[in-house]
Design a protein around this motif. Structure first.
Motif, PDB file in Angstrom:
ATOM      1  N   PRO A  95       0.806  -1.225   0.000  1.00 28.06           N
ATOM      2  CA  PRO A  95       0.000   0.000   0.000  1.00 28.06           C
ATOM      3  C   PRO A  95       0.841   1.277   0.000  1.00 28.06           C
ATOM      4  CG  PRO A  95      -0.858  -1.565   1.608  1.00 28.06           C
ATOM      5  CD  PRO A  95       0.422  -2.155   1.089  1.00 28.06           C
ATOM      6  N   PHE A  96       1.948   1.284   0.724  1.00 33.01           N
ATOM      7  CA  PHE A  96       2.758   2.506   0.786  1.00 33.01           C
ATOM      8  C   PHE A  96       3.453   2.771  -0.546  1.00 33.01           C
ATOM      9  CE2 PHE A  96       2.268   1.177   5.201  1.00 33.01           C
ATOM     10  CZ  PHE A  96       1.741   2.332   5.734  1.00 33.01           C
ATOM     11  N   GLU A  99       1.236   4.193  -3.048  1.00 33.57           N
ATOM     12  CA  GLU A  99       0.992   5.620  -2.826  1.00 33.57           C
ATOM     13  C   GLU A  99       2.257   6.447  -3.087  1.00 33.57           C
ATOM     14  OE1 GLU A  99      -0.549   5.861   1.171  1.00 33.57           O
ATOM     15  OE2 GLU A  99      -2.021   4.306   0.724  1.00 33.57           O
ATOM     16  N   LEU A 101       5.303   5.889  -1.704  1.00 28.87           N
ATOM     17  CA  LEU A 101       6.145   6.054  -0.523  1.00 28.87           C
ATOM     18  C   LEU A 101       6.973   4.787  -0.278  1.00 28.87           C
ATOM     19  CD1 LEU A 101       6.636   8.366   1.553  1.00 28.87           C
ATOM     20  CD2 LEU A 101       5.109   7.119   3.101  1.00 28.87           C
ATOM     21  N   THR A 103       9.877   4.443   0.601  1.00 24.71           N
ATOM     22  CA  THR A 103      10.697   4.510   1.825  1.00 24.71           C
ATOM     23  C   THR A 103       9.975   3.927   3.037  1.00 24.71           C
ATOM     24  OG1 THR A 103       9.926   6.794   2.017  1.00 24.71           O
ATOM     25  CG2 THR A 103      12.145   6.465   1.167  1.00 24.71           C
ATOM     26  N   SER A 104       8.660   3.725   2.928  1.00 22.55           N
ATOM     27  CA  SER A 104       7.925   3.056   4.005  1.00 22.55           C
ATOM     28  C   SER A 104       7.406   1.691   3.560  1.00 22.55           C
ATOM     29  CB  SER A 104       6.767   3.934   4.489  1.00 22.55           C
ATOM     30  OG  SER A 104       7.263   5.055   5.191  1.00 22.55           O
ATOM     31  N   PHE A 110      17.172   0.071   3.004  1.00 22.26           N
ATOM     32  CA  PHE A 110      18.099   0.982   2.330  1.00 22.26           C
ATOM     33  C   PHE A 110      19.228   0.192   1.676  1.00 22.26           C
ATOM     34  CE2 PHE A 110      16.146   3.621   5.682  1.00 22.26           C
ATOM     35  CZ  PHE A 110      15.616   4.615   4.872  1.00 22.26           C
ATOM     36  N   GLY A 289       8.559  16.533   4.903  1.00 25.98           N
ATOM     37  CA  GLY A 289       9.748  15.939   4.296  1.00 25.98           C
ATOM     38  C   GLY A 289      10.155  14.642   4.959  1.00 25.98           C
ATOM     39  N   GLY A 290      11.227  14.083   4.437  1.00 23.16           N
ATOM     40  CA  GLY A 290      11.719  12.806   4.925  1.00 23.16           C
ATOM     41  C   GLY A 290      12.552  12.155   3.837  1.00 23.16           C
ATOM     42  N   PRO A 291      12.923  10.890   4.048  1.00 20.47           N
ATOM     43  CA  PRO A 291      13.699  10.198   3.015  1.00 20.47           C
ATOM     44  C   PRO A 291      12.878  10.098   1.730  1.00 20.47           C
ATOM     45  CG  PRO A 291      13.144   8.711   4.835  1.00 20.47           C
ATOM     46  CD  PRO A 291      12.655  10.064   5.225  1.00 20.47           C
TER      47      PRO A 291
END
Lengths: 344, 344
Positions: A95-96, A99, A101, A103-104, A110, A289-291
């Motif tokens: 799901p992330f 969308e 994302l 990074t989640s 990483f 913000g974020g990675p």
């Protein structure tokens, strides 16, 4: 194979290591074509403590490579494909990821170990992005394409999360590769006033080429005053914080306009920060913000690179082979190099 | 006239004071028709130190009143008009006001002294919002209309800044008037899952009437676990933080989904908070919110009240006259009253 391993602050060594092997059927092994040293690699380069049993960390999270071995569950690619990989890998189906994302991603993580001859890519099918067939090892576009792995996508993420558009004024804090590509991204998104805060003239000159309309070398209160001067006393609608240190956060608070947005992509080297009435709340400042989920931006950012409109790869000013990586760290740390490209 | 003055924590007194006078040509003097005690008035009620020379603070920032005296520069209104005033006044012409951010008006400030017979409204022309002619002192809609001054507009601001829509899941932290009206606002904006975190059953029952789909009485880690249970382990896209204390901030961090938004309207009673990799940054959490520019929402929120669709005034459960205000503070502080309406 040769690989660069960090053992402690200031201690990066080229070592002979076994070629990585498939660990999960979703893995791919890439032969590295281009990698680089990241500004964020300088954080451990400054403060990493030696591990108890002497083991090191395989460095490097940005890579373009050719597929050498494919895990049994990887499809849609073939051996020999040239791909760019986001620094944060993921399955691109959770799901992330759906969308945007990654990074989640529930199966994500990483990348590590790209400053080597070969590297293992987990969740390879979801992570890898195949480059066009006419791009090969000799393409002059390789440096720009490599920035899709991290620094361009990260600068772009800052600008997207900050809501930059043709009506927003923008301050970019930091003249490292991410800061300069945040300038490029703000320009791409239509911003007409882009103030770059940085002290290294060769870098800020590149920032001007990328679209900065003003450069401020001053820092702290003096730097904030200059931003105010340029913005009718108000500050800018958006601040793109591309450093990650507390003075940059504090400068963001001073440079942002009431109702504006501070978008951070510099990895915070602090845990707590002012967020109360006097800093964020009273003026309705948004902190975001974020990675960066750079995989999600690759399709969007590729065309400008392919047709030569944008050259994010200009952030690379030094090229080394794998033996030259420890020197590359020193050069970036001493600000002799802006960003070091690695060609094994 | 009678006015309520706070001298120190726990010390509110009804006193005889001079009727306020026009100080600037942009002022208006209102005869107060309805005022109230705010949850945020409880912060000084808990911790205000007595002033050195014994002077007190005129309390109350929410008001509906009739225009009694108009400053010479106020136009578009006439003596006798019934108006509602935002708790943060402003000229409604500066760049910030034009963008809907009257809380950052260059000529703005916060109302004070509404818990009295008369009150002075600075920047009256920009601040006052005239109620329809068929509304008078006896209208059963007055309590709901009074919530436009602060608590409904504040709950709505939380939801708007949080980006609540029909696709977002929402957690509301706090079952005070603002929290309950944040629930109402999230429902109005289309949210289908609205989790209300609060421990007072009479209040959370009203929250259910307002649109909450789930109620969680637990707090801290236990409360967070319950939110996760209700959201496939992910947390909600939006958290509306309507308390302002650090435990509520910490609960927000736990309840918010990766990539989500924490929107604060509870006035922070802290200066610093966790914002680093482990709290906000790593999961791309956005922190937003601030004092609500309630004037900007009045036009939008009025129709639902006038036609009876929504009844935000249900947050008032006790009504007092001016002599009853000190008891009203005690009742709100003891959680015997949710919100106290004042009819002078």
């Amino acid at each position: 194979m040769k690989a660069n391993i960090m053992y402690a602050a200031g201690d990066v060594r080229v070592e002979e290591m076994p070629v990585p092997e498939i660990q999960k059927p979703t893995d791919v092994i890439l032969k590295v074509v281009a990698a680089c040293i990241c500004g964020s690699d300088l954080h451990p380069y400054h403060k990493m403590h030696a591990h108890e049993h002497g083991e090191g960390e395989a460095m490097g999270h940005e890579v373009i490579g050719r597929i050498d071995v494919m895990g049994s569950e990887v499809s849609g690619f073939k051996k020999g494909d040239l791909v760019v990989v986001p620094f944060a890998y993921g399955d691109n189906t959770c799901p992330f990821c759906k969308e945007g994302l990654m990074t989640s991603c529930v199966n994500g993580g990483f990348m590590a170990g790209c400053q080597a001859e070969y590297v293992r890519v987990p969740q390879a099918q979801g992570s890898m992005y195949k480059l066009p067939d006419d791009i090969d090892e000799n393409s002059p576009l390789l440096p720009s394409l490599l920035t899709l792995s991290d620094v361009y996508g990260t600068g772009y993420h800052a600008a997207v999360m900050g809501g930059v558009n043709e009506n927003t004024t923008v301050t970019v804090i930091g003249d490292g590769a991410v800061g300069l590509l945040a300038v490029l991204s703000a320009k791409k998104l239509g911003a007409k006033k882009i103030i770059l805060m940085g002290r290294h003239k060769d870098r800020t000159d590149l920032g001007i080429d990328f679209g900065a309309t003003d450069v401020i070398a001053e820092r702290g209160e003096e730097g904030i005053a200059k931003v105010k001067e340029l913005t009718n006393g108000e500050g800018t609608h958006v601040v793109l914080e591309c450093v990650g240190l507390m003075p940059a956060y504090e400068m963001s608070l001073g440079a942002v306009r009431a109702g504006g947005v501070i978008s951070r992509v510099g990895v915070p080297q602090y845990v707590e920060a002012p967020v109360g009435f006097a800093s964020l709340f009273g003026r309705n400042i948004t902190l975001t913000g974020g990675p960066a989920p750079t995989r999600a931006y690759m399709e969007e950012l590729l065309p400008d690179i392919l047709d030569g409109t944008l050259e994010p790869g200009r952030v690379f000013d030094v090229t080394v082979d794998l033996d030259g990586v420890p020197d590359g760290y020193r050069a970036m740390d001493n600000r002799e190099a802006l960003k070091v490209l690695i060609r094994p």
